[in-house]
Design a protein around this motif. Sequence first.
Motif, PDB file in Angstrom:
ATOM      1  N   THR A  31       8.079   3.168  17.859  1.00  0.00           N
ATOM      2  CA  THR A  31       8.494   2.166  18.933  1.00  0.00           C
ATOM      3  C   THR A  31       9.400   1.108  18.247  1.00  0.00           C
ATOM      4  O   THR A  31      10.417   0.124  18.213  1.00  0.00           O
ATOM      5  N   LEU A  61      10.492   9.794  17.573  1.00  0.00           N
ATOM      6  CA  LEU A  61       9.989   9.713  18.995  1.00  0.00           C
ATOM      7  C   LEU A  61      10.351  10.801  19.267  1.00  0.00           C
ATOM      8  O   LEU A  61       9.214  11.246  21.231  1.00  0.00           O
ATOM      9  N   GLY A  84       5.052   2.844  25.792  1.00  0.00           N
ATOM     10  CA  GLY A  84       6.077   2.579  24.783  1.00  0.00           C
ATOM     11  C   GLY A  84       6.735   1.590  23.885  1.00  0.00           C
ATOM     12  O   GLY A  84       7.033   0.482  23.071  1.00  0.00           O
ATOM     13  N   TYR A 136      15.929   3.049  24.359  1.00  0.00           N
ATOM     14  CA  TYR A 136      14.920   3.601  24.100  1.00  0.00           C
ATOM     15  C   TYR A 136      15.086   4.758  25.871  1.00  0.00           C
ATOM     16  O   TYR A 136      14.243   5.793  26.074  1.00  0.00           O
TER      17      TYR A 136
END
Length: 232
Positions: A31, A61, A84, A136
């Motif tokens: 991350t 990821l 994360g 993300y």
Amino acid sequence: MDLPDHHGAAGAPRSFPRALFVMLLLYGGMTVLAGFLAFKQVALPIAELAVEAGIFAFLLLVVIASTVTQLYGERIANRLVWWGFLPLAVSIFLMTVVLALPPSPDMIASRPGAAEAFALVHGQFWRVVASGPVAYLVSLLLNIWIFSRLRGSGAGQNTLGLMVRGAIASALSQAIDSVIFITLAFYGEFPITNLLIGQVMAKVVLSLILVPPLIALAVRLARRLDQRPLAF
């Protein structure tokens, strides 16, 4: 399925899935690394397209999140995505502190231009990192949701089904991630059309080619690691 209960009796050591422990460490590192790598745009040898280099860490990821979904369930994978944010937040805070501190005289004398180069690159790091969490969160939660739903009631349990699910979920979620991230991170800095097209193409192609075998490999390795849980 949910994470198994590895709690022992009172006074007995508690155990934790070894593979999940390893993936947690890798996930936190990726991350942070994805944000740093994203500052560089890598040229592709086709049609003068480009990609931001953070996609290499970000695809890992996706592999980790899909593997956790497969082995420990959607609920645990979603928690992984939310947690994360912690290493991401810490990295932003530390970078802010480091940029505010003055460089040492030795650095200025022995490495001319290094302090300026560091400030030039990492001084713009905030926008890339600030854009990252939005893309993300949306893309990885979407990836987990699609990957889990494609599993259905027992479908896609074999290796081929696992790889197909991984390819579809990754390709769709990463295309959306590209649009969100590139627009928020670089719009107004320079023309983003080639970068955006290249990013979507690269992520979809890599999702279809690279991600499925990596998920299958990660699941196989994780099952081996989990044969001996960690004891705490």
